[in-house]
Design a protein around this motif. Structure first.
Motif, PDB file in Angstrom:
ATOM      1  N   LEU A 238     -22.208 -27.068   3.224  1.00  0.00           N
ATOM      2  CA  LEU A 238     -21.411 -27.589   1.889  1.00  0.00           C
ATOM      3  C   LEU A 238     -19.744 -28.088   2.873  1.00  0.00           C
ATOM      4  N   SER A 239     -19.650 -27.029   3.065  1.00  0.00           N
ATOM      5  CA  SER A 239     -18.722 -27.138   3.669  1.00  0.00           C
ATOM      6  C   SER A 239     -18.228 -27.873   4.630  1.00  0.00           C
ATOM      7  N   GLU A 240     -19.031 -27.584   6.020  1.00  0.00           N
ATOM      8  CA  GLU A 240     -19.110 -28.082   7.351  1.00  0.00           C
ATOM      9  C   GLU A 240     -19.294 -29.672   7.212  1.00  0.00           C
ATOM     10  N   PHE A 241     -20.074 -29.650   6.048  1.00  0.00           N
ATOM     11  CA  PHE A 241     -20.617 -30.851   6.155  1.00  0.00           C
ATOM     12  C   PHE A 241     -19.906 -32.230   5.849  1.00  0.00           C
ATOM     13  N   VAL A 242     -18.830 -31.644   4.880  1.00  0.00           N
ATOM     14  CA  VAL A 242     -17.939 -32.177   4.056  1.00  0.00           C
ATOM     15  C   VAL A 242     -16.534 -32.741   5.615  1.00  0.00           C
ATOM     16  N   GLU A 243     -16.292 -31.823   5.770  1.00  0.00           N
ATOM     17  CA  GLU A 243     -14.999 -31.355   6.871  1.00  0.00           C
ATOM     18  C   GLU A 243     -15.815 -31.678   7.961  1.00  0.00           C
ATOM     19  N   ARG A 244     -17.386 -32.270   8.446  1.00  0.00           N
ATOM     20  CA  ARG A 244     -17.773 -33.165   9.879  1.00  0.00           C
ATOM     21  C   ARG A 244     -17.609 -34.679   9.831  1.00  0.00           C
ATOM     22  N   TYR A 245     -18.383 -34.703   8.020  1.00  0.00           N
ATOM     23  CA  TYR A 245     -17.930 -36.327   8.319  1.00  0.00           C
ATOM     24  C   TYR A 245     -17.042 -36.932   7.050  1.00  0.00           C
ATOM     25  N   LYS A 246     -16.182 -36.189   6.706  1.00  0.00           N
ATOM     26  CA  LYS A 246     -14.665 -36.129   5.530  1.00  0.00           C
ATOM     27  C   LYS A 246     -15.842 -37.245   4.793  1.00  0.00           C
ATOM     28  N   GLY A 247     -15.302 -38.876   5.143  1.00  0.00           N
ATOM     29  CA  GLY A 247     -15.299 -40.127   3.981  1.00  0.00           C
ATOM     30  C   GLY A 247     -17.088 -40.766   4.854  1.00  0.00           C
ATOM     31  N   GLU A 248     -17.247 -40.627   5.421  1.00  0.00           N
ATOM     32  CA  GLU A 248     -17.760 -40.939   6.235  1.00  0.00           C
ATOM     33  C   GLU A 248     -19.022 -41.407   5.383  1.00  0.00           C
ATOM     34  N   LYS A 249     -20.432 -40.573   4.838  1.00  0.00           N
ATOM     35  CA  LYS A 249     -21.118 -39.626   4.255  1.00  0.00           C
ATOM     36  C   LYS A 249     -21.186 -39.338   3.326  1.00  0.00           C
ATOM     37  N   ILE A 250     -20.500 -40.063   2.374  1.00  0.00           N
ATOM     38  CA  ILE A 250     -20.293 -39.785   0.821  1.00  0.00           C
ATOM     39  C   ILE A 250     -21.624 -39.567   0.068  1.00  0.00           C
ATOM     40  N   GLU A 251     -22.882 -40.479   0.194  1.00  0.00           N
ATOM     41  CA  GLU A 251     -23.844 -40.846  -0.553  1.00  0.00           C
ATOM     42  C   GLU A 251     -24.811 -39.505   0.200  1.00  0.00           C
ATOM     43  N   ARG A 252     -24.994 -39.142   1.626  1.00  0.00           N
ATOM     44  CA  ARG A 252     -25.365 -38.273   1.618  1.00  0.00           C
ATOM     45  C   ARG A 252     -25.344 -37.075   1.017  1.00  0.00           C
ATOM     46  N   ALA A 253     -23.580 -36.840   1.438  1.00  0.00           N
ATOM     47  CA  ALA A 253     -22.406 -35.628   0.496  1.00  0.00           C
ATOM     48  C   ALA A 253     -23.445 -35.051  -0.512  1.00  0.00           C
ATOM     49  N   GLY A 254     -23.683 -36.464  -1.932  1.00  0.00           N
ATOM     50  CA  GLY A 254     -23.826 -36.741  -2.863  1.00  0.00           C
ATOM     51  C   GLY A 254     -25.192 -35.948  -2.891  1.00  0.00           C
ATOM     52  N   ASP A 255     -25.749 -36.589  -2.342  1.00  0.00           N
ATOM     53  CA  ASP A 255     -27.351 -35.371  -2.715  1.00  0.00           C
ATOM     54  C   ASP A 255     -27.325 -34.244  -2.230  1.00  0.00           C
ATOM     55  N   LEU A 256     -26.192 -33.739  -1.575  1.00  0.00           N
ATOM     56  CA  LEU A 256     -26.572 -32.181  -1.025  1.00  0.00           C
ATOM     57  C   LEU A 256     -25.857 -31.577  -1.645  1.00  0.00           C
ATOM     58  N   PHE A 257     -25.052 -31.864  -2.554  1.00  0.00           N
ATOM     59  CA  PHE A 257     -24.454 -31.785  -4.248  1.00  0.00           C
ATOM     60  C   PHE A 257     -25.218 -31.693  -4.491  1.00  0.00           C
ATOM     61  N   GLU A 258     -26.612 -32.455  -5.288  1.00  0.00           N
ATOM     62  CA  GLU A 258     -27.014 -32.324  -6.523  1.00  0.00           C
ATOM     63  C   GLU A 258     -28.115 -31.652  -6.058  1.00  0.00           C
ATOM     64  N   GLN A 259     -28.823 -31.797  -4.258  1.00  0.00           N
ATOM     65  CA  GLN A 259     -29.659 -30.442  -4.618  1.00  0.00           C
ATOM     66  C   GLN A 259     -29.433 -28.942  -4.394  1.00  0.00           C
ATOM     67  N   VAL A 260     -27.718 -28.781  -4.304  1.00  0.00           N
ATOM     68  CA  VAL A 260     -27.370 -27.520  -4.370  1.00  0.00           C
ATOM     69  C   VAL A 260     -27.783 -26.907  -5.821  1.00  0.00           C
ATOM     70  N   ILE A 261     -27.149 -27.905  -7.307  1.00  0.00           N
ATOM     71  CA  ILE A 261     -26.983 -28.103  -8.143  1.00  0.00           C
ATOM     72  C   ILE A 261     -28.639 -27.475  -8.759  1.00  0.00           C
ATOM     73  N   ALA A 262     -29.429 -28.376  -8.472  1.00  0.00           N
ATOM     74  CA  ALA A 262     -31.251 -28.557  -8.777  1.00  0.00           C
ATOM     75  C   ALA A 262     -31.420 -27.110  -8.260  1.00  0.00           C
ATOM     76  N   SER A 263     -30.770 -26.479  -7.411  1.00  0.00           N
ATOM     77  CA  SER A 263     -31.768 -25.514  -6.412  1.00  0.00           C
ATOM     78  C   SER A 263     -31.036 -24.631  -7.620  1.00  0.00           C
ATOM     79  N   CYS A 264     -30.140 -23.806  -7.494  1.00  0.00           N
ATOM     80  CA  CYS A 264     -29.348 -23.133  -8.681  1.00  0.00           C
ATOM     81  C   CYS A 264     -29.839 -22.502  -9.797  1.00  0.00           C
ATOM     82  N   THR A 265     -30.104 -23.978 -10.222  1.00  0.00           N
ATOM     83  CA  THR A 265     -30.326 -23.998 -12.126  1.00  0.00           C
ATOM     84  C   THR A 265     -32.384 -23.333 -12.639  1.00  0.00           C
ATOM     85  N   LYS A 266     -32.854 -23.447 -11.317  1.00  0.00           N
ATOM     86  CA  LYS A 266     -33.964 -23.371 -10.966  1.00  0.00           C
ATOM     87  C   LYS A 266     -34.402 -22.036 -11.400  1.00  0.00           C
TER      88      LYS A 266
END
Length: 80
Positions: A52-80
């Motif tokens: 997540l850190s590298e993705f946000v640093e690399r793309y900053k504000g360019e791929k917001i939807e993809r970043a949002g999907d990644l954050f949703e994935q991490v939340i879903a995976s840690c609540t299993k």
């Protein structure tokens, strides 16, 4: 090693670091995605943080939807 499922999280992180230093950014993210499917919590914690850190640093504000999907994935995976 990843395909054989014998790579541990540290090997994954070392390989991703190597790819990033050689400017293979999308390949790096692809390896992170494969690693995420291999491991569960708490072993995947470091992989998610660095990914997540590298993705946000690399793309900053360019791929917001993809970043949002990644954050949703991490939340879903840690609540299993």
């Amino acid at each position: 090693m990843i395909d054989l499922k014998i790579a541990n999280p540290q090997v994954i992180l070392n390989y991703c670091d190597y790819l990033e230093r050689n400017h293979y950014f999308e390949d790096t993210f692809r390896v992170y995605e494969q690693a995420i499917s291999l491991y569960t919590w708490p072993h995947i914690y470091d992989i998610w943080i660095i990914y997540l850190s590298e993705f946000v640093e690399r793309y900053k504000g360019e791929k917001i939807e993809r970043a949002g999907d990644l954050f949703e994935q991490v939340i879903a995976s840690c609540t299993k």
